[in-house]
Design a protein around this motif. Structure first.
Motif, short mmCIF file in Angstrom:
data_model
loop_
_atom_site.label_atom_id
_atom_site.label_comp_id
_atom_site.label_asym_id
_atom_site.label_seq_id
_atom_site.Cartn_x
_atom_site.Cartn_y
_atom_site.Cartn_z
N PRO A 18 0.89 -1.06 0.25
CA PRO A 18 0.06 0.19 0.00
C PRO A 18 0.74 1.18 -0.01
CG PRO A 18 -0.69 -1.66 1.53
CD PRO A 18 0.40 -2.01 1.18
N LEU A 19 0.53 2.14 -0.95
CA LEU A 19 0.96 3.49 -0.99
C LEU A 19 1.35 4.03 0.89
CD1 LEU A 19 1.78 5.90 -2.81
CD2 LEU A 19 -0.37 6.88 -1.90
N ASP A 84 2.89 11.25 -0.69
CA ASP A 84 3.66 10.50 -1.50
C ASP A 84 5.05 11.06 -2.23
OD1 ASP A 84 2.66 12.34 -3.22
OD2 ASP A 84 1.36 11.11 -4.36
N GLU A 102 0.85 5.24 -7.39
CA GLU A 102 0.21 3.99 -7.32
C GLU A 102 0.04 3.47 -8.85
OE1 GLU A 102 -3.18 5.12 -5.31
OE2 GLU A 102 -2.82 3.42 -3.76
N ASP A 105 -1.84 -2.81 -8.78
CA ASP A 105 -1.58 -3.52 -7.45
C ASP A 105 -0.05 -3.01 -6.88
OD1 ASP A 105 -0.30 -5.01 -8.78
OD2 ASP A 105 -1.06 -6.93 -7.87
N VAL A 107 3.06 0.02 -6.21
CA VAL A 107 3.59 1.43 -6.18
C VAL A 107 4.84 1.56 -6.77
CG1 VAL A 107 4.43 3.36 -4.66
CG2 VAL A 107 2.23 1.58 -4.03
#
Length: 171
Positions: A18-19, A84, A102, A105, A107
Motif C-alpha cells: 500500500p502507498l 507520496d 500507485e 496493485d 507502487v
C-alpha cells in the motif's frame, strides 16, 4: 541514448504494498529503521525530537546511522506532502527526492539523487557509491514489504574490513 552525466541519477522499482505503508517506511523514524537504518533521529525546526511514528516535515533535521558503518549522515528534510513525496539533503552536497505513484496493485518508487558535484571524487563516492547503495536499499525495501525479509547484513560485523563497502553487496 542520452549522454551519460554525473550530476544526477534516478532509480525506480515497483513494490506491491500500500502507498501509505511505503510512505510510512520513508517518512517516520520507526519506518525508516525497519528496512534501512540502524538508528534515525529527527528533530523539528525548533530542535524538538519527533516521535517515532510522526511524519517528518520540511525543515526537520536528521541524523542517520547504518549497520556496518561507523559514520553518520546528517541533513535536512527539504519537502514532504504526508502522502507520496519527500525530499532531503544527502551526502552533504546533494539532494534526494522520493516519489510514490500507485500503479495497479503496486507502487512505483522513483528515487532521484541530484545536484551532485562533478569533480572526480564526487563522481566516484557520490554518483557511483550512492547509485549502487540506493539500488541495494530499494531492493531491500521490496524484499521487506513483499516477503518480510531483510537482505542487509546484521549478523556479521563488517566495520573492521576497510574495503567492505566496495566488496559486500548487502551493506
Amino acid at each position: 541514448m542520452e549522454q551519460l552525466h554525473f550530476d544526477s541519477f534516478t532509480k525506480k522499482i515497483y513494490i506491491k504494498a500500500p502507498l501509505e505503508k511505503l510512505y510510512w517506511c520513508w517518512a517516520t523514524k520507526t519506518g525508516i529503521e525497519s528496512w534501512f537504518l540502524r538508528k534515525a533521529r529527527y528533530s523539528g525546526a525548533k530542535g524538538h525530537p519527533r516521535k517515532d511514528d510522526d511524519f517528518i516535515k520540511a525543515g526537520d533535521s536528521y541524523i542517520w546511522e547504518w549497520y556496518n558503518w561507523n559514520g553518520r549522515e546528517t541533513g535536512t528534510v527539504l519537502g514532504t506532502n504526508d502522502k507520496d513525496f519527500l525530499e532531503f539533503s544527502f551526502a552533504k552536497v546533494s539532494r534526494v527526492s522520493v516519489n510514490l505513484e500507485e500503479k495497479g496493485d503496486a507502487v512505483l518508487v522513483s528515487l532521484k539523487q541530484f545536484e551532485i558535484p562533478t569533480d572526480e571524487k564526487s563522481k566516484m563516492e557520490i554518483y557511483n557509491g550512492c547509485s549502487n547503495g540506493w539500488t541495494f536499499w530499494l531492493a531491500n525495501l521490496k524484499a521487506y514489504l513483499e516477503h518480510g525479509i531483510l537482505l542487509n547484513e546484521k549478523e556479521f560485523d563488517l566495520t573492521e574490513i576497510p574495503e567492505a563497502g566496495h566488496v559486500f553487496v548487502n551493506m
